[in-house]
Design a protein around this motif. Structure first.
Motif, PDB file in Angstrom:
ATOM      1  N   LEU A  38     -52.213  29.708 -44.473  1.00  0.00           N
ATOM      2  CA  LEU A  38     -52.281  28.413 -45.131  1.00  0.00           C
ATOM      3  C   LEU A  38     -52.141  28.655 -46.627  1.00  0.00           C
ATOM      4  O   LEU A  38     -52.807  29.524 -47.191  1.00  0.00           O
ATOM      5  CB  LEU A  38     -53.625  27.735 -44.835  1.00  0.00           C
ATOM      6  CG  LEU A  38     -53.857  26.416 -45.565  1.00  0.00           C
ATOM      7  CD1 LEU A  38     -52.993  25.310 -44.970  1.00  0.00           C
ATOM      8  CD2 LEU A  38     -55.327  26.016 -45.535  1.00  0.00           C
ATOM      9  N   GLY A  39     -51.264  27.913 -47.256  1.00  0.00           N
ATOM     10  CA  GLY A  39     -51.121  28.026 -48.694  1.00  0.00           C
ATOM     11  C   GLY A  39     -51.927  26.953 -49.394  1.00  0.00           C
ATOM     12  O   GLY A  39     -51.979  25.817 -48.922  1.00  0.00           O
ATOM     13  N   ILE A  40     -52.582  27.325 -50.497  1.00  0.00           N
ATOM     14  CA  ILE A  40     -53.172  26.304 -51.361  1.00  0.00           C
ATOM     15  C   ILE A  40     -52.441  26.418 -52.685  1.00  0.00           C
ATOM     16  O   ILE A  40     -52.382  27.489 -53.281  1.00  0.00           O
ATOM     17  CB  ILE A  40     -54.678  26.511 -51.581  1.00  0.00           C
ATOM     18  CG1 ILE A  40     -55.437  26.332 -50.267  1.00  0.00           C
ATOM     19  CG2 ILE A  40     -55.201  25.513 -52.618  1.00  0.00           C
ATOM     20  CD1 ILE A  40     -56.941  26.329 -50.434  1.00  0.00           C
ATOM     21  N   PHE A 206     -51.969  42.876 -37.607  1.00  0.00           N
ATOM     22  CA  PHE A 206     -53.398  42.738 -37.311  1.00  0.00           C
ATOM     23  C   PHE A 206     -53.777  41.352 -36.806  1.00  0.00           C
ATOM     24  O   PHE A 206     -54.910  41.134 -36.413  1.00  0.00           O
ATOM     25  CB  PHE A 206     -54.239  43.040 -38.563  1.00  0.00           C
ATOM     26  CG  PHE A 206     -54.178  44.478 -38.989  1.00  0.00           C
ATOM     27  CD1 PHE A 206     -54.782  45.467 -38.240  1.00  0.00           C
ATOM     28  CD2 PHE A 206     -53.505  44.841 -40.150  1.00  0.00           C
ATOM     29  CE1 PHE A 206     -54.738  46.792 -38.631  1.00  0.00           C
ATOM     30  CE2 PHE A 206     -53.452  46.162 -40.545  1.00  0.00           C
ATOM     31  CZ  PHE A 206     -54.065  47.144 -39.795  1.00  0.00           C
ATOM     32  N   GLY A 207     -52.855  40.389 -36.865  1.00  0.00           N
ATOM     33  CA  GLY A 207     -53.179  39.029 -36.432  1.00  0.00           C
ATOM     34  C   GLY A 207     -54.175  38.337 -37.344  1.00  0.00           C
ATOM     35  O   GLY A 207     -54.911  37.454 -36.925  1.00  0.00           O
ATOM     36  N   THR A 208     -54.187  38.732 -38.614  1.00  0.00           N
ATOM     37  CA  THR A 208     -55.122  38.166 -39.575  1.00  0.00           C
ATOM     38  C   THR A 208     -54.650  36.784 -40.033  1.00  0.00           C
ATOM     39  O   THR A 208     -53.448  36.547 -40.126  1.00  0.00           O
ATOM     40  CB  THR A 208     -55.183  39.071 -40.823  1.00  0.00           C
ATOM     41  OG1 THR A 208     -55.161  40.413 -40.380  1.00  0.00           O
ATOM     42  CG2 THR A 208     -56.395  38.800 -41.644  1.00  0.00           C
ATOM     43  N   SER A 209     -55.594  35.902 -40.292  1.00  0.00           N
ATOM     44  CA  SER A 209     -55.239  34.645 -40.955  1.00  0.00           C
ATOM     45  C   SER A 209     -55.260  34.883 -42.457  1.00  0.00           C
ATOM     46  O   SER A 209     -56.061  35.680 -42.955  1.00  0.00           O
ATOM     47  CB  SER A 209     -56.256  33.557 -40.635  1.00  0.00           C
ATOM     48  OG  SER A 209     -56.335  33.365 -39.256  1.00  0.00           O
ATOM     49  N   ILE A 210     -54.390  34.187 -43.179  1.00  0.00           N
ATOM     50  CA  ILE A 210     -54.377  34.350 -44.634  1.00  0.00           C
ATOM     51  C   ILE A 210     -54.505  32.990 -45.302  1.00  0.00           C
ATOM     52  O   ILE A 210     -53.845  32.027 -44.904  1.00  0.00           O
ATOM     53  CB  ILE A 210     -53.084  35.047 -45.110  1.00  0.00           C
ATOM     54  CG1 ILE A 210     -53.022  36.482 -44.568  1.00  0.00           C
ATOM     55  CG2 ILE A 210     -53.009  35.057 -46.629  1.00  0.00           C
ATOM     56  CD1 ILE A 210     -51.806  37.264 -45.024  1.00  0.00           C
ATOM     57  N   LEU A 211     -55.387  32.933 -46.276  1.00  0.00           N
ATOM     58  CA  LEU A 211     -55.426  31.772 -47.153  1.00  0.00           C
ATOM     59  C   LEU A 211     -54.765  32.204 -48.449  1.00  0.00           C
ATOM     60  O   LEU A 211     -55.298  33.018 -49.194  1.00  0.00           O
ATOM     61  CB  LEU A 211     -56.888  31.351 -47.400  1.00  0.00           C
ATOM     62  CG  LEU A 211     -57.098  30.129 -48.292  1.00  0.00           C
ATOM     63  CD1 LEU A 211     -56.405  28.913 -47.702  1.00  0.00           C
ATOM     64  CD2 LEU A 211     -58.572  29.857 -48.492  1.00  0.00           C
ATOM     65  N   MET A 212     -53.544  31.699 -48.669  1.00  0.00           N
ATOM     66  CA  MET A 212     -52.743  32.154 -49.808  1.00  0.00           C
ATOM     67  C   MET A 212     -52.890  31.160 -50.951  1.00  0.00           C
ATOM     68  O   MET A 212     -52.410  30.033 -50.859  1.00  0.00           O
ATOM     69  CB  MET A 212     -51.283  32.271 -49.371  1.00  0.00           C
ATOM     70  CG  MET A 212     -50.313  32.679 -50.451  1.00  0.00           C
ATOM     71  SD  MET A 212     -50.586  34.352 -51.056  1.00  0.00           S
ATOM     72  CE  MET A 212     -50.017  35.319 -49.659  1.00  0.00           C
ATOM     73  N   ILE A 213     -53.571  31.583 -52.002  1.00  0.00           N
ATOM     74  CA  ILE A 213     -53.811  30.677 -53.112  1.00  0.00           C
ATOM     75  C   ILE A 213     -52.856  31.030 -54.241  1.00  0.00           C
ATOM     76  O   ILE A 213     -52.805  32.188 -54.673  1.00  0.00           O
ATOM     77  CB  ILE A 213     -55.272  30.789 -53.567  1.00  0.00           C
ATOM     78  CG1 ILE A 213     -56.136  30.267 -52.431  1.00  0.00           C
ATOM     79  CG2 ILE A 213     -55.502  30.027 -54.857  1.00  0.00           C
ATOM     80  CD1 ILE A 213     -57.580  30.383 -52.678  1.00  0.00           C
ATOM     81  N   THR A 214     -52.116  30.072 -54.707  1.00  0.00           N
ATOM     82  CA  THR A 214     -51.100  30.389 -55.715  1.00  0.00           C
ATOM     83  C   THR A 214     -50.682  29.132 -56.477  1.00  0.00           C
ATOM     84  O   THR A 214     -50.934  28.007 -56.038  1.00  0.00           O
ATOM     85  CB  THR A 214     -49.861  31.031 -55.043  1.00  0.00           C
ATOM     86  OG1 THR A 214     -48.902  31.340 -56.039  1.00  0.00           O
ATOM     87  CG2 THR A 214     -49.243  30.095 -54.017  1.00  0.00           C
TER      88      THR A 214
END
Lengths: 342, 324
Positions: A38-40, A206-214
């Protein structure tokens, strides 16, 4: 959607300084599914970094997560979790990658030691195991000669290498969620691309969720599947990435899109959104974007817009959702009419 | 590293020689001489004084005296103490170990206690504990040494006579004690002067260390450590302290010379037979050779202190280690 991995509900993180209250994050809700990115996105001061820090409860005094906020993660509310349980989550189930790899690494410890420390705290193996694990992670992040590099100090590595160290640190416990706060902003463009590629790669592995803040829509386009646009401590628009790029609804998102420099177009003046983010101690009433908006009308001053549903996967905090006719006649935004310099 | 050390030692030699030269001329230019008291004594004739000056070479031109002094120092002869009527080397051999004993205890205790207090405060910053320790350390920070020494005596040697009032050994019984009890005797005498110095100096260390820890804590790498799940006490003791030690190391370098030059007021009040007393007496009596020896020792220790501080900086901060 099945039960999301992380669900932030009505998060309000306020800073109480003297008489003023800076409402840096003011009622933010979003959720991330397992394995999702998810991008913020938003400009400086919109509250995106404070949102990230709030999830790990790392906001320092005088900042405070107000009651009524909920951050549900793996069935627990992180807002009310006790400190020991919260420490158990940090670096282990949720980890964070910071913007400035030089200042985010402690100058007096070797990078291997700093990566291994995470495994020492959360793992159950010996010091030796933790070290070996760290070297293995450094190698996975593409650091050449990781055994030698692990014994070096942050100042001996290049910016890109340092960011790889931070990524190794974030992923060593195979967390469910990685929060990446502007992970490429401090890097050269070529290194940026490598680091983003590495993140996407490791995420798949790894199947990690990422919170991408940019603040960089380009980063969002390359990594995220869904985007949350923040403005003045609020979510103003949420959509699938493709939808957002093809049909942004909120005038602020529209402005962000126009402000992206296009290599394909002939050189022209860079488009900007006039004005700047208001002070968090004094958000405007009604719509918080209204002074900078080319479509605003009387209703925007009177009524704070709710998040309108544009489609089942697309929401926008703009009255245009119910009165689309106002998009037909744009006007110079209020800040320009008042002669406020940009 | 070896090159660096050699360079620093060469610099130190230059500094010590310069200080010794300036001190030599200043001391001799000050009014009076070792026989000033004798000069005022009507029973000592001019002929006797002339004989003394001739015997000690004090009637020769100053530059000649200086060259002679330097020559004898390089041969390892520090001269003859006029006031104590014994070789300067013997005086130092007696006084230096006494001072070293007292000051090494006091400095070690001060830094250990000061750093410990600062960590305690920072762990509970803003709490009553933090404010109380700050208040008390400010109090000791601004208390004159001699007054605190007197108050310690009043309380712990007079009102509650737990410890001896002064000196380093019991003058009556010490020589008849067995080896173990001699050590106990010295230890009992060391408590109060060491306590006085520790109270004063740990307050300074605590204030420096607290301020420097608070400077470091907002750093991003501290947030990183928190995000890793590091407990707060480890954050302060490991992640922050290592970075916050530099100002305290500077302080240590500045305090280092006191290891051998002593603490004048405290030694005076507690009649501690150390270098502090020797220095005061040698100034009083214009005992040139003794005073010069003290100045030379002091300047060697000052340069050594700054070298020690530099080496400690390098030990604690790898960024400095990798500079040439």
């Amino acid at each position: 959607m099945t039960e999301p991995l992380l669900s932030v509900e009505n998060l309000r993180t306020w800073f109480h300084t003297g008489d003023a209250v800076a409402k840096a994050v003011d009622g933010v809700s979003f959720s991330i599914g397992s394995g999702e990115t998810l991008g913020i996105v938003g400009e400086s001061g919109c509250g995106k970094s404070v949102t990230a820090l709030s999830i790990l409860r790392l906001v320092q005094q005088p900042g405070r997560i107000e009651s009524g906020s909920r951050i549900m993660f793996e069935g627990k509310d992180l807002v009310t979790l006790d400190d020991a349980a919260m420490r158990d989550i940090r670096g282990n189930r949720i980890s964070m990658i910071f913007q400035e790899p030089m200042s985010a690494l402690n100058p007096v410890f070797t990078v291997g030691d700093q990566v291994a420390e995470v495994a020492r705290i959360h793992g159950h193996g010996s010091r030796r195991d933790a070290w070996n694990r760290a070297v293995e992670m450094l190698s996975l992040t593409g650091i050449p000669a990781p055994e030698e590099r692990a014994k070096e100090y942050p100042h001996q590595l290049s910016g890109g290498m340092r960011q790889r160290v931070l990524i190794a640190m974030a992923l060593i416990m195979n967390p469910a969620l990685v929060i990446a706060d502007e992970p490429t902003t401090a890097l050269d463009v070529t290194i940026q691309a490598q680091i983003l590629e590495l993140l996407v790669d490791l995420q798949k592995r790894f199947g990690t969720s990422i919170l991408m803040i940019t603040h960089d829509l380009g980063v969002i386009a390359e990594t995220a599947s869904r985007v949350v646009v923040m403005y003045c401590g609020e979510v103003v628009e949420e959509a699938e990435v493709d939808t957002l790029f093809a049909a942004a609804h909120h005038p602020y998102t529209e402005g962000l899109m126009h402000a992206m420099p296009q290599l394909s177009e002939p050189r022209a003046r860079l488009n900007v959104i006039p004005g700047s983010v208001p002070a968090p101690t004094d958000w405007p009433s009604g719509c918080r974007f209204r002074d900078r908006c080319p479509y605003s009308w009387e209703r925007c001053e009177r009524e704070h817009p709710p998040l309108y549903e544009i489609s089942p996967t697309h929401t926008s905090r703009c009255h245009l959702a119910v009165e689309p006719e106002h998009r037909a006649n744009p006007h110079p935004p209020l800040v320009e009419q008042l002669g406020v310099s940009v | 590293m070896t090159g660096y050390l050699l360079r620093r030692i060469a610099q130190a030699v230059v500094v010590v020689v310069l200080v010794a030269t300036i001190a030599f001329f200043l001391i001799h230019l000050a009014p009076g001489d070792p026989f000033a008291a004798a000069v005022e004594n009507p029973n000592v004739s001019e002929g006797v004084r002339a004989h003394w000056r001739d015997a000690y070479g004090l009637d020769r031109p100053l530059p000649e005296q200086f060259v002679r002094y330097i020559a004898s120092v390089t041969k390892g002869d520090l001269g003859w103490s006029f006031s104590l009527q014994r070789p300067v080397l013997d005086v130092l051999a007696d006084a230096l170990p006494h001072t070293l004993l007292l000051m090494s205890i006091a400095l070690t205790a001060s830094f250990a206690l000061g750093i410990f207090l600062a960590i305690t405060q920072v762990m509970k910053r803003g709490s009553a504990t933090d404010r109380i320790i700050s208040g008390v350390s400010l109090l000791f920070f601004s208390t004159p040494e001699f007054w605190l020494a007197l108050m310690v005596i009043v309380l712990l040697a007079y009102r509650f006579p737990v410890f001896p009032i002064g000196g380093m050994v019991d003058p009556v019984t010490h020589s008849s004690l067995g080896p173990v009890f001699r050590i106990v005797d010295v230890a009992r005498h060391t408590v109060l002067p060491a306590l006085t110095l520790t109270l004063l100096f740990s307050a300074v260390v605590a204030r420096y260390q607290r301020a420097s820890l608070l400077d470091v804590l907002p750093s991003e790498y501290i947030t990183t450590a928190r995000a890793k799940g590091v407990p707060e006490r480890v954050i302060v003791r490991r992640h922050a302290l290592r970075n916050a030690l530099l100002p305290v190391i500077t302080l240590f370098g500045l305090a280092f010379p006191a290891l051998l030059t002593g603490a004048v007021y405290v030694e005076k009040v507690f009649s501690w037979p150390g270098m502090g007393l020797v220095i005061v007496n040698s100034i009083d009596t214009r005992d040139y050779p003794l005073l010069m020896a003290a100045v030379i020792i002091g300047s060697i220790l000052v340069t050594a202190g700054s070298l020690v501080a530099d080496l400690l900086y390098r030990a604690f901060d790898p960024r400095l280690r990798h500079e040439g």
